[in-house]
Enzyme design. Structure first.
Site, PDB file in Angstrom:
ATOM      1  N   SER A 154       0.843  -1.195   0.000  1.00 43.55           N
ATOM      2  CA  SER A 154       0.000   0.000   0.000  1.00 43.55           C
ATOM      3  C   SER A 154       0.876   1.241   0.000  1.00 43.55           C
ATOM      4  CB  SER A 154      -0.938   0.007   1.211  1.00 43.55           C
ATOM      5  OG  SER A 154      -0.207  -0.076   2.421  1.00 43.55           O
ATOM      6  N   GLY A 213      -4.954   1.476   6.588  1.00 42.94           N
ATOM      7  CA  GLY A 213      -4.288   0.212   6.299  1.00 42.94           C
ATOM      8  C   GLY A 213      -5.058  -0.984   6.833  1.00 42.94           C
ATOM      9  N   ASP A 214      -5.694  -0.824   7.989  1.00 40.30           N
ATOM     10  CA  ASP A 214      -6.507  -1.909   8.545  1.00 40.30           C
ATOM     11  C   ASP A 214      -7.724  -2.180   7.664  1.00 40.30           C
ATOM     12  OD1 ASP A 214      -4.729  -2.016  10.694  1.00 40.30           O
ATOM     13  OD2 ASP A 214      -5.890  -0.551  11.842  1.00 40.30           O
TER      14      ASP A 214
END
Length: 308
Positions: free
Chosen positions: A218, A250-251
């Protein structure tokens, strides 16, 4: 079913003050407490998007009880193994005058070999009992846990027939690769720090040399790229810019990838979901939240292309 494992779960405490000033006392306006840790945030996003998910990890003491109580209040199913000692807290001080945040992260309680073995056995039993197709391992390892602790968790989950997503960094990621997790998701900085390689494709290959299979990298506003073990790559990005809170984005990526793996979705669809879910998370004030209407709108604004 998807299981998320947070070995170092936290109670996130937030203080709001007018302005944070060094060397003085402050009157706190608002105090909030919330179960935290990367796996908790992943599970919260999955639940909001209608997926069947269970939260586990290590939790103990009064903080552990508050973590469980918050998850109950939020309707998130959980089944933690008992930790040695008091679960850690994170303290965030937010200045309402300018929105700046200062974060203090406790390391977490020292765990004995017995506590770590409890977690290994507990996760394996949950996978067997639930028939979970995907297990997400994410976040830091508590003090006292083996540095290669994630490798042991990957092995136990694979033994029970589950696909494993690993979201960690540094030694926790590097040593966890020995048992070949099915997918790892470093961000660009974590990838470089873990491998010592600046060039992204070469750094991905360095992870593969350590045992990684598929790798999703990412890159914030630049989107993300899924580098498959077969040598192909697909990239997704939002074609509009967004302002907001990147904490937890990101989670949300990991949540979408786990859902895609559990449902057998094509990589092109999974990366589109990952970009849209993470962008929707940016629009929320706290990690672990998305609005499904934002997700659906942002999916239409996500570009997906083969990366050569």
């Amino acid at each position: 079913m998807i299981i998320t494992v947070t070995p170092n779960a936290a109670l996130d405490v937030t203080y709001e003050v007018d302005a944070l000033t060094r060397h003085t006392s402050h009157r706190v306006g608002t105090v909030t407490e919330r179960a935290g840790g990367k796996g908790v945030n992943v599970a919260a996003v999955l639940a909001t998007m209608g997926r069947d998910v269970l939260v586990t990890g290590l939790a103990g003491g009064a903080s552990g009880a508050r973590i469980r109580a918050d998850l109950d209040a939020r309707g998130l199913r959980h089944d933690f193994a008992a930790a040695d000692g008091e679960s850690r807290r994170t303290l965030t001080v937010v200045s309402t005058s300018d929105g700046d945040a200062t974060v203090f992260n406790e390391p977490g309680p020292h765990q004995s070999p017995g506590a770590w073995q409890r977690l290994l056995d507990h996760v394996a039993a949950l996978v067997t009992g639930s028939g979970a197709r995907v297990v997400v391992l994410s976040g830091s390892l508590p003090p006292g846990c083996p540095q290669d602790g994630y490798a042991a968790l990957v092995r136990r989950c694979h033994d029970e027939g589950a696909v494993v997503v690993l979201d960690a960094d540094g030694d926790a990621l590097r040593l966890g690769l020995a048992e070949r997790p099915d997918l790892v998701k470093p961000n660009r900085v974590e990838l470089t720090e873990t491998t010592g390689v600046e060039d992204i494709p070469l750094a991905v290959q360095a992870l593969r040399d350590l045992g990684a299979r598929d790798v999703v990298v990412s890159a914030g506003p630049d989107g993300l790229t899924w580098y498959a073990a077969d040598g192909s790559a697909v990239r997704a990005r939002l074609h509009v810019s967004l302002d907001g809170n990147p904490t937890g984005a990101g989670d949300a990526v990991v949540a979408a990838l786990a859902a895609g793996l559990a449902e057998g979705r094509p990589r092109e669809d999974a990366v589109r979901d990952a970009v849209a879910w993470s962008a929707a998370a940016v629009l929320q004030p706290v990690a672990g939240e998305v609005d499904p209407s934002d997700v659906h709108r942002l999916e239409l604004q996500t570009l997906v292309e083969d990366e050569r």
